[in-house]
Design an enzyme around this catalytic site. Structure first.
Site, PDB file in Angstrom:
ATOM      1  CB  THR A  32     -21.454 -25.254 -21.877  1.00  0.00           C
ATOM      2  OG1 THR A  32     -21.678 -26.606 -21.497  1.00  0.00           O
ATOM      3  CG2 THR A  32     -22.733 -24.239 -21.270  1.00  0.00           C
ATOM      4  CD  GLU A  40     -29.430 -27.700 -13.412  1.00  0.00           C
ATOM      5  OE1 GLU A  40     -28.047 -28.289 -13.649  1.00  0.00           O
ATOM      6  OE2 GLU A  40     -30.141 -27.623 -14.295  1.00  0.00           O
TER       7      GLU A  40
END
Lengths: 306, 306
Positions: B181, B128
């Protein structure tokens, strides 16, 4: 039945990460109250022993809580209340909450229980208002219901009873100093870092999970407070030393009870509770401060008739 | 066994009050991966279908997670990975987490399971890191373990699996817009009011209690987010309208999935899930935005061999 005698237990609020939401009920410390139904309407506090507290109904948490309940019922019933304090006022283990809980619980009994115990929490919280200015429920909820309680919301009131692992015990040390409510509030920051808040709510979720799953290790890992304890603990002489001693002796966690000055530790089993109490006593020997120590099971019944 | 085919499910992170800590696993959406043990050491991504993602091992979450795991084992085994994406990248339902989870799960199988599923979470979280810059576990934990998971702490990693009420269902709508993001981070405040944080951790505690006690009403009362949703929802066109429609149709709660743009609703039972999905679809009809809708059981198994 026109007289009832009740035991109203002491409680620990603000359990580490559970600031303002989590409380638990103690077994070994509490007040006794005798409540009598009388002909004259209203509520009269006839006697208070053990502590110097106001007898005037409107200035006494028990009186205010009782009146809130009778007003809701539109009742003209009358009651006389005797309060025998086993809990020291200002100790941080729910002294005013016990009186408020005992009053509404006892009167509810004498009126043949128009309310459930859960419904009584709101009236008892009204009593808390005159003690602290806010109708908070984090002591009255566990005092009435027993066990661990989570106050999800104060308005509307939403209280959740949470199961208690069988072997869980509490140790409470009460240093007999005064922590002024103004001071314990003044040290709190109005804003906190989001990062710390996330840690805190992760711990609250984990603490609740630990209680449901009897996971003492998880309970221990979650008993942290990143937000309030670092600030409030400076008002309690010896806090860091006591906490270190408790954890070293095997406590699952240790923190400030309510807004202090009492300090609690949670343990698995009575043997460890005694060891932790002894370690805390030793650690406090250097401090020239009078103190009581209580070792208590978690009281799962709350306020009861005795 | 030198080849394994795995299903890697989509997940919802940041479940309302559980920002950064609570996630759940979906059943109806996911990727498939085929992992083959080969002689040449190292990890090669041989094929990706369904999405345009990097094949270079060090730039692909599956590759990075796999390498993290092999490094921990000091293994010189070699693997080839095929990824067939059913989850759209950037949708907010754990696309990168599914790939990371599938890679470590599949390789672990082919190596005769040196690690438990819980131990694999840390390696998948490493994957991740290249997707989001942080080794967060709030998608990889539910993707691997299934059900609801609470990430109490990232460092050290402490993940708790929480039970799931039988009839709980999720509806997810994915508006095909891009939420960058940077933007979804930029709208977050570094500091938050203590009062709101208390509400949030009361809700997190209550949500966990609701899952353990199968209390759908409490679950519904606790599915609120006072901290993040008010800010992030402005990046998702129609969020308020969709949420209102979902709740009106009987959803237990509704919020942003991950950092969006997907929006999830939780329901009790499949019938209500269909009603909620239909209401959300109707509410979105006015918006000229392509979208998918998924209706899914909560997947209690996580990543599995198929």
């Amino acid at each position: 039945m026109d007289t009832v005698r009740v035991f109203c237990p002491a409680t620990i609020a603000n359990i580490s990460c559970g600031f303002d939401v989590l409380g638990l009920c103690l077994d070994a410390v509490g007040d006794e109250m005798i409540i009598k139904k009388v002909d004259r309407p209203g509520v009269v506090i006839t006697k208070i022993t053990g502590q110097d507290l106001p007898l005037e109904t409107e200035k006494n948490v028990a009186g205010v809580a009782a009146l809130a309940m009778l007003n809701a019922l539109k009742s003209d019933a009358g009651f006389e209340i005797e309060i025998h304090k086993g809990i020291k006022a200002g100790s941080g283990i729910g002294s005013s909450a016990a009186s408020a809980a005992g009053a509404v619980f006892g009167i509810n009994k004498l009126l043949n229980e128009p309310f459930t115990k859960a419904e009584l929490v709101a009236f008892a919280a009204e009593g808390e208002k005159i003690a602290s200015g806010v109708a908070h429920a984090d002591n009255v909820a566990p005092a009435l219901l027993g066990g661990f309680t989570l106050v999800r919301s104060c308005d509307p009131l939403d209280v959740i009873a949470i199961p208690v692992p069988d072997e869980l015990m509490a140790v409470v040390i009460h240093p007999q100093i005064e922590v002024r409510t103004e001071d314990s509030r003044a040290v709190l920051k109005e804003n906190i870092p989001l990062k710390k808040a996330i840690v805190q709510w992760g711990n609250v979720g984990a603490l609740v999970a630990a209680l449901y799953s009897n996971d003492y290790e998880l309970l221990s890992r979650s008993l942290h407070d990143e937000i309030v304890e670092p600030h409030r603990s400076i008002l309690i002489p010896g806090f860091d030393k006591l906490k270190k001693a408790a954890l070293k002796a095997g406590a699952l966690g240790c923190g400030i009870s309510g807004s202090g000055p009492s300090i609690f530790a949670l343990t698995k089993g009575e043997t460890n509770a005694k060891e932790v109490a002894s370690a805390m006593k030793n650690a406090y020997a250097d401090f020239d401060i009078q103190h009581d120590i209580h070792i208590s099971k978690i009281n799962t019944k709350g306020t009861v008739v005795i």
